[in-house]
Design a protein around this motif. Structure first.
Motif, PDB file in Angstrom:
ATOM      1  N   TYR A 101      53.752  31.100  45.523  1.00  0.00           N
ATOM      2  CA  TYR A 101      53.669  32.487  45.676  1.00  0.00           C
ATOM      3  C   TYR A 101      53.114  33.340  44.729  1.00  0.00           C
ATOM      4  N   CYS A 102      53.649  32.768  43.457  1.00  0.00           N
ATOM      5  CA  CYS A 102      53.143  33.519  42.166  1.00  0.00           C
ATOM      6  C   CYS A 102      51.526  33.460  42.145  1.00  0.00           C
ATOM      7  N   THR A 103      50.845  32.289  42.380  1.00  0.00           N
ATOM      8  CA  THR A 103      49.437  32.203  42.554  1.00  0.00           C
ATOM      9  C   THR A 103      48.817  33.175  43.455  1.00  0.00           C
ATOM     10  N   GLU A 104      49.599  33.327  44.449  1.00  0.00           N
ATOM     11  CA  GLU A 104      49.033  34.145  45.791  1.00  0.00           C
ATOM     12  C   GLU A 104      48.923  35.604  45.290  1.00  0.00           C
ATOM     13  N   VAL A 105      50.011  35.812  44.777  1.00  0.00           N
ATOM     14  CA  VAL A 105      50.297  37.556  44.446  1.00  0.00           C
ATOM     15  C   VAL A 105      49.536  37.720  43.144  1.00  0.00           C
ATOM     16  N   LEU A 106      49.407  36.966  42.113  1.00  0.00           N
ATOM     17  CA  LEU A 106      48.644  37.249  40.904  1.00  0.00           C
ATOM     18  C   LEU A 106      46.993  37.408  41.340  1.00  0.00           C
ATOM     19  N   ARG A 107      46.528  36.792  42.237  1.00  0.00           N
ATOM     20  CA  ARG A 107      45.152  36.929  42.764  1.00  0.00           C
ATOM     21  C   ARG A 107      45.032  38.243  43.136  1.00  0.00           C
ATOM     22  N   TRP A 108      46.072  38.591  44.215  1.00  0.00           N
ATOM     23  CA  TRP A 108      45.872  39.985  44.668  1.00  0.00           C
ATOM     24  C   TRP A 108      46.156  41.011  43.663  1.00  0.00           C
ATOM     25  N   PHE A 109      46.900  40.727  42.676  1.00  0.00           N
ATOM     26  CA  PHE A 109      47.410  41.991  41.725  1.00  0.00           C
ATOM     27  C   PHE A 109      46.198  42.084  40.769  1.00  0.00           C
ATOM     28  N   LEU A 110      45.377  40.919  40.466  1.00  0.00           N
ATOM     29  CA  LEU A 110      44.133  41.169  39.788  1.00  0.00           C
ATOM     30  C   LEU A 110      43.282  42.088  40.397  1.00  0.00           C
ATOM     31  N   LYS A 111      43.089  41.563  41.565  1.00  0.00           N
ATOM     32  CA  LYS A 111      41.870  42.517  42.486  1.00  0.00           C
ATOM     33  C   LYS A 111      42.309  43.860  42.484  1.00  0.00           C
ATOM     34  N   GLN A 112      43.466  44.229  42.687  1.00  0.00           N
ATOM     35  CA  GLN A 112      43.971  45.813  43.109  1.00  0.00           C
ATOM     36  C   GLN A 112      43.654  46.336  41.560  1.00  0.00           C
ATOM     37  N   LEU A 113      44.287  45.553  40.479  1.00  0.00           N
ATOM     38  CA  LEU A 113      44.309  46.238  39.196  1.00  0.00           C
ATOM     39  C   LEU A 113      42.934  46.596  38.801  1.00  0.00           C
ATOM     40  N   PHE A 114      42.010  45.982  39.050  1.00  0.00           N
ATOM     41  CA  PHE A 114      40.731  46.155  38.406  1.00  0.00           C
ATOM     42  C   PHE A 114      39.995  47.045  39.380  1.00  0.00           C
ATOM     43  N   GLU A 115      40.324  47.106  40.689  1.00  0.00           N
ATOM     44  CA  GLU A 115      40.043  48.350  41.579  1.00  0.00           C
ATOM     45  C   GLU A 115      40.504  49.705  41.203  1.00  0.00           C
ATOM     46  N   LYS A 116      41.796  49.623  40.727  1.00  0.00           N
ATOM     47  CA  LYS A 116      42.604  50.906  40.460  1.00  0.00           C
ATOM     48  C   LYS A 116      42.155  51.330  39.246  1.00  0.00           C
ATOM     49  N   GLN A 117      41.925  50.386  38.124  1.00  0.00           N
ATOM     50  CA  GLN A 117      41.335  50.997  36.781  1.00  0.00           C
ATOM     51  C   GLN A 117      40.050  50.248  36.556  1.00  0.00           C
ATOM     52  N   PRO A 118      39.058  50.930  37.299  1.00  0.00           N
ATOM     53  CA  PRO A 118      37.469  50.328  36.962  1.00  0.00           C
ATOM     54  C   PRO A 118      37.197  50.243  35.567  1.00  0.00           C
ATOM     55  N   GLU A 119      37.844  51.061  34.527  1.00  0.00           N
ATOM     56  CA  GLU A 119      37.467  51.102  33.140  1.00  0.00           C
ATOM     57  C   GLU A 119      37.842  49.963  32.418  1.00  0.00           C
ATOM     58  N   ARG A 120      39.225  49.481  33.077  1.00  0.00           N
ATOM     59  CA  ARG A 120      39.807  48.211  32.508  1.00  0.00           C
ATOM     60  C   ARG A 120      38.555  46.734  32.340  1.00  0.00           C
TER      61      ARG A 120
END
Length: 198
Positions: A101-120
């Protein structure tokens, strides 16, 4: 009252963390094996838990989510997001460790984080020495191990430009910061993947 935004992965359901999650989060943090792995976040009462949730939810660029199973959305099994130093934070009820579950959710989190914060450009994570499960999760998800927090931060601040658009991370973590006193951790950073335009 506005409905919370809901996100789904193959097996998980995620929603922005809010004070209604305080009781469930306190249960997760009551496990010794969870509490002993936290870098900065500790609390032992509902009031402290609620206060922490409100504080992280009200930060600029706040990005922290409750995690539940899609087949049982009423039970929160963990959280994932950014801690007060803008570093990766995740925690799961030990009953759900080892299922991917942690791997699954971390992959999702990274994708949404960089979409939400394009300057990051990057994200820093720290793991207690000996926590091989978390090390495997980070490596599977593309994090790179470095030999110190300073080197992780150097990757954080020097890649992709000005370094001051990351929610205050560089400013907060100067050499005199107490956060730099961690010596029992292995440090990692994740660099934003290059987007190839076709």
């Amino acid at each position: 009252m506005a409905r919370k935004q809901v996100f789904v992965t193959e097996r998980l359901l995620l929603q922005p963390l809010d004070p209604q999650n305080a009781e469930d989060l306190l249960v997760i943090f009551s496990f010794d094996e969870v509490r002993s792995q936290m870098l900065t976040t500790t609390f032992s009462t509902i009031d402290e838990t609620t206060e922490w949730i409100e504080a992280v939810s009200n930060r600029p660029n706040s990005s922290i989510f409750s995690i539940s199973l899609r087949q049982n959305s009423s039970e929160m099994i963990g959280i994932i997001g950014l801690n007060s130093f803008d570093r990766l934070l995740y925690s799961f009820n030990p009953d759900f460790w080892g299922a991917g579950y942690c791997t699954e959710v971390l992959r999702w989190f990274l994708k949404q984080l960089f979409e939400k914060q394009p300057e990051r450009r990057t994200l820093v994570a720290g793991v207690h020495n000996g926590n091989e499960g978390s090390v495997r999760v980070l490596l599977k998800c593309g994090f790179v191990e470095v030999d110190s927090l300073e080197n992780a931060m150097s990757g954080f601040s020097n890649r992709g430009g000005n370094g001051d658009s990351q929610g205050g991370e560089v400013e907060i973590l100067e050499s005199s910061s107490p956060a730099n006193s961690y010596t029992n951790f292995t440090w990692f950073y994740f660099e934003r993947p290059l987007v190839v335009k076709e």
